[in-house]
Each structure stands twice: as C-alpha cells, then as structure tokens.
Design a protein around this motif. Sequence first.
Motif, PDB file in Angstrom:
ATOM      1  N   ASP A  74       1.495  -1.142   0.313  1.00 23.68           N
ATOM      2  CA  ASP A  74       0.070  -0.164  -0.086  1.00 23.68           C
ATOM      3  C   ASP A  74       1.008   1.219   0.142  1.00 23.68           C
ATOM      4  N   ILE A  75       2.035   1.730   0.815  1.00 28.64           N
ATOM      5  CA  ILE A  75       2.469   2.499   0.794  1.00 28.64           C
ATOM      6  C   ILE A  75       3.407   2.853  -0.071  1.00 28.64           C
ATOM      7  N   GLU A  76       4.076   1.606  -1.109  1.00 24.92           N
ATOM      8  CA  GLU A  76       4.745   1.644  -2.167  1.00 24.92           C
ATOM      9  C   GLU A  76       4.082   3.083  -3.169  1.00 24.92           C
ATOM     10  N   LYS A  77       2.447   2.032  -3.013  1.00 19.97           N
ATOM     11  CA  LYS A  77       1.747   2.580  -4.290  1.00 19.97           C
ATOM     12  C   LYS A  77       1.127   4.002  -4.320  1.00 19.97           C
ATOM     13  N   PHE A  78       1.115   4.191  -2.849  1.00 18.37           N
ATOM     14  CA  PHE A  78       0.649   5.040  -2.789  1.00 18.37           C
ATOM     15  C   PHE A  78       1.890   6.735  -3.118  1.00 18.37           C
ATOM     16  N   GLN A  79       3.355   6.281  -2.773  1.00 19.98           N
ATOM     17  CA  GLN A  79       4.447   7.326  -3.005  1.00 19.98           C
ATOM     18  C   GLN A  79       4.229   7.146  -4.502  1.00 19.98           C
ATOM     19  N   LYS A  80       3.904   5.913  -5.839  1.00 20.33           N
ATOM     20  CA  LYS A  80       4.350   6.328  -6.634  1.00 20.33           C
ATOM     21  C   LYS A  80       2.932   7.015  -6.845  1.00 20.33           C
ATOM     22  N   LYS A  81       1.835   6.906  -6.438  1.00 26.62           N
ATOM     23  CA  LYS A  81       1.182   7.852  -7.410  1.00 26.62           C
ATOM     24  C   LYS A  81       1.296   9.493  -6.984  1.00 26.62           C
ATOM     25  N   SER A  82       2.397   9.492  -5.181  1.00 23.67           N
ATOM     26  CA  SER A  82       1.977  10.876  -4.848  1.00 23.67           C
ATOM     27  C   SER A  82       3.609  11.736  -5.829  1.00 23.67           C
ATOM     28  N   ARG A  83       3.960  10.785  -6.378  1.00 20.51           N
ATOM     29  CA  ARG A  83       4.932  11.315  -7.340  1.00 20.51           C
ATOM     30  C   ARG A  83       4.427  12.047  -8.366  1.00 20.51           C
ATOM     31  N   ALA A  84       3.518  10.485  -8.613  1.00 21.33           N
ATOM     32  CA  ALA A  84       3.235  11.154 -10.304  1.00 21.33           C
ATOM     33  C   ALA A  84       2.391  12.545  -9.984  1.00 21.33           C
ATOM     34  N   ALA A  85       1.604  12.741  -9.279  1.00 17.51           N
ATOM     35  CA  ALA A  85       1.092  14.456  -8.337  1.00 17.51           C
ATOM     36  C   ALA A  85       2.173  14.804  -8.439  1.00 17.51           C
ATOM     37  N   THR A  86       2.809  15.063  -7.657  1.00 19.74           N
ATOM     38  CA  THR A  86       3.834  15.832  -7.944  1.00 19.74           C
ATOM     39  C   THR A  86       4.278  16.642  -9.252  1.00 19.74           C
ATOM     40  N   ALA A  87       4.918  15.806 -10.351  1.00 21.20           N
ATOM     41  CA  ALA A  87       5.028  15.848 -11.695  1.00 21.20           C
ATOM     42  C   ALA A  87       4.823  16.462 -12.625  1.00 21.20           C
ATOM     43  N   GLN A  88       2.765  16.073 -12.417  1.00 20.79           N
ATOM     44  CA  GLN A  88       2.420  16.611 -13.216  1.00 20.79           C
ATOM     45  C   GLN A  88       1.828  18.135 -12.728  1.00 20.79           C
ATOM     46  N   SER A  89       1.499  18.491 -14.464  1.00 21.64           N
ATOM     47  CA  SER A  89       0.887  19.952 -14.662  1.00 21.64           C
ATOM     48  C   SER A  89      -0.214  19.897 -14.818  1.00 21.64           C
ATOM     49  N   GLY A  90      -0.884  21.050 -14.534  1.00 26.66           N
ATOM     50  CA  GLY A  90      -2.517  21.188 -15.395  1.00 26.66           C
ATOM     51  C   GLY A  90      -3.108  21.998 -14.761  1.00 26.66           C
ATOM     52  N   ASP A  91      -4.409  21.796 -14.861  1.00 28.73           N
ATOM     53  CA  ASP A  91      -5.700  23.139 -14.270  1.00 28.73           C
ATOM     54  C   ASP A  91      -5.404  23.216 -12.448  1.00 28.73           C
ATOM     55  N   ALA A  92      -5.307  24.669 -12.260  1.00 29.33           N
ATOM     56  CA  ALA A  92      -5.196  24.650 -10.512  1.00 29.33           C
ATOM     57  C   ALA A  92      -6.355  23.657 -10.102  1.00 29.33           C
ATOM     58  N   ALA A  93      -7.532  23.637 -10.674  1.00 25.92           N
ATOM     59  CA  ALA A  93      -8.355  23.128 -10.066  1.00 25.92           C
ATOM     60  C   ALA A  93      -9.010  21.819 -10.256  1.00 25.92           C
ATOM     61  N   GLU A  94      -7.849  20.779 -10.926  1.00 23.52           N
ATOM     62  CA  GLU A  94      -7.752  19.886 -11.414  1.00 23.52           C
ATOM     63  C   GLU A  94      -6.308  19.036 -10.165  1.00 23.52           C
ATOM     64  N   GLN A  95      -5.111  19.719  -9.893  1.00 18.70           N
ATOM     65  CA  GLN A  95      -3.920  19.657  -9.151  1.00 18.70           C
ATOM     66  C   GLN A  95      -5.009  19.653  -8.176  1.00 18.70           C
ATOM     67  N   MET A  96      -5.473  20.726  -7.511  1.00 19.67           N
ATOM     68  CA  MET A  96      -6.201  20.456  -6.113  1.00 19.67           C
ATOM     69  C   MET A  96      -6.907  19.108  -5.797  1.00 19.67           C
ATOM     70  N   ALA A  97      -7.942  19.206  -6.910  1.00 21.81           N
ATOM     71  CA  ALA A  97      -8.440  17.518  -6.984  1.00 21.81           C
ATOM     72  C   ALA A  97      -7.440  16.086  -6.506  1.00 21.81           C
ATOM     73  N   LEU A 102      -5.465  12.755  -2.544  1.00 24.73           N
ATOM     74  CA  LEU A 102      -3.784  12.134  -1.990  1.00 24.73           C
ATOM     75  C   LEU A 102      -3.689  12.708  -0.709  1.00 24.73           C
ATOM     76  N   MET A 103      -4.730  13.056   0.636  1.00 28.66           N
ATOM     77  CA  MET A 103      -4.564  13.476   1.533  1.00 28.66           C
ATOM     78  C   MET A 103      -5.779  12.465   2.270  1.00 28.66           C
ATOM     79  N   ARG A 104      -6.549  11.422   1.381  1.00 31.01           N
ATOM     80  CA  ARG A 104      -7.329  11.339   1.703  1.00 31.01           C
ATOM     81  C   ARG A 104      -6.740   9.729   2.229  1.00 31.01           C
ATOM     82  N   ASP A 105      -6.287   9.324   0.937  1.00 29.79           N
ATOM     83  CA  ASP A 105      -5.424   8.497   0.633  1.00 29.79           C
ATOM     84  C   ASP A 105      -4.115   8.177   1.610  1.00 29.79           C
ATOM     85  N   TYR A 106      -3.532   9.634   2.068  1.00 26.94           N
ATOM     86  CA  TYR A 106      -2.632   9.425   3.242  1.00 26.94           C
ATOM     87  C   TYR A 106      -3.121   9.194   4.536  1.00 26.94           C
TER      88      TYR A 106
END
Length: 322
Positions: A74-97, A102-106
């Motif tokens: 579970d933790i390794e999957k979460f960290q991969k997901k969070s790294r992908a979110a950190t690297a991703q750019s785009g609409d601010a509202a999408e980033q916020m979502a 991520l915070m709910r998963d955390y």
Amino acid sequence: VALRSSSCALALLAAAPIVACSQCTSGAFADPISVGELKMLLEQRTEVPSGAWPQIQAAHDSYARKAEEFRNGDIEKFQKKSRAATAQSGDAAEQMAQWQALMRDYAELNRKFDAIDEALFNDVAKALESAPQAAEAVEGAKLARRRHALRMGFGRAMMSPSVMADVEQVAYELPVPDGARAGVRQALAGYGRKQTPALREYGDRMQQMYLEFMKAQIAASQAAAARGEAGDQDGAAPIGEGAGQEAWARLGPEITRQRKLLLATNHEASRAVRAALAANPEAQRQFADQWIVASYPGIPDSESSGVPQACLLALRVRSRDV
C-alpha cells in the motif's frame, strides 16, 4: 488557470515528506517500531518479567512481517501516485482535486498503520498480564508510539517544535535515579491520554486549514483570470490579499485553541516532573535543560555556542520556575 508560485510552494511543502522515501516508510510515515524501541518504551513504564520476552519477541516478529507487507504494498503504491501528482502540471482545480485525493489516501494509510501497531500492543498486553501495572504501561507505550507517528509526514511539515515537543519522551530518556522514577511516572500519569488525541485533532485541523487555503487561492486566481487581469512572471493570475481569510476566520480559532491545549498540557506535565525531581537537583536541572532543547531546537545547549548566555539563562529560569 495556474496556481501562484507561493501556493505551489505550499503544495510541495506538504508533498515533500510524503514522497521522501520510496524504499522505506521514513519521512512519509513512522518507521515500524523496532524490538529495541519497544523494549525501551515498556521498560520506561514497568518492570518486564524476563519470562515475557519470548512472547513479546514472537509478537514483534509477526508485526514486522505485517509492516513490511504494508510498506511494500500500500505505501509503495501511494508513493508512486504522489510522485506522479507532484510531477504533473495542469489546471489548478485539477491539481487541487489530486491533492485532496492524496490527503484522503494518506489518512487512510495512517489508519491502517495504526491498526498494525494496535495489534502489536494488544499482543504485548497479553504477554505482560502478570507484570505490575501492565495495562497502564502498555497503554502509555502505545500512546507514545502514536504521538511519534502523528509527528511524521504531513504533521512534521505543519507542526512547530514547541507543539511537537513531548514531556514524557524527555523525562523517560533521562538517567533518573531509581528512587525518583516512580514519582516521575506518577507525575506523567494521564499525559498520553490528554496529549495524544489533542495532537491528532491539531494535525487534522492544520491539514484542513491547508486545503481550505489552497481552495481560496484557486478561487481567487480563477476570478482574477476571468476579469482578464494579467498574471505574474510565473503566469499565475494575481490573488487578492483577502484570499484565505475567510477560511482562517472559520478554522483559525479552533486551531489556536488546540495549540494552546497542547502547550498547556506540556507546561503542566513539565512542572509536575520538576516537582517529582525536587529531591534530585541534578536530575531536575538536566530535565529542565533537555526540555528547553526539545522545545527550542534552534538554540544549542552549549554555553560556548555564540548564543547569548542571557537568552539561555532566561529560558532555563522560565522552564524551571514558571
């Protein structure tokens, strides 16, 4: 619409401890408790019968296997997901979502990790049924472990040193004379039951405040873009000075109340420990000095450090007498 760079910096501040380590839980979560740490937590609070250690060791072996599976799954999957979110750019509202998800998963992963810890301490309690004050000792050790976990990850990024300082940890790690140890334990009775839920509530409120502030920043940025206002040098639309004030007006008073509660409990407990050590002036002085270091880690505990001696003296007087 892009987020202003200051908002992005806040996002990275929250994300940094979460993605800090991909091969262990260090930084994102508390590392699994070692058998040595477990032994220390228990012996600080009770006399552990020698015959109980094989059962405690077996309980820890089972715990370590579960923690490793959790880390590698579970933790390794979460960290991969969070790294992908950190690297991703785009609409601010999408980033916020994404950050909200991520915070709910955390939070869910922390609940699962708490359950793994809980199972360990339940097994330890069975092994120590014949030990003096075993139930209180195991509960105290479990709560100390939980406070340590709460101070990791997102909590570490959001909490000040004075809030994170732990009277019980400082007192129990001192070489207190045997004759004074029972008094110190009595002085700290109830500390964990007060401080642990208060620390959890404070961390939850700070996380909620952070997310609400981010929402306010995004709304202000989008509104500015809709009005056709020019962005700054980073391409972000300007954000009004009032962004986040409504969120703070709603959540700030409770955050302040929780912080004061944490500090008050620490203050009350530190005074009780000093009173318990009244017959041992050297131990009392050591506790006062170590409590300063824990509460004010930026001030080195050295007379030759270049820090004005008057400042150190004032803090020592305050820690002992106020």
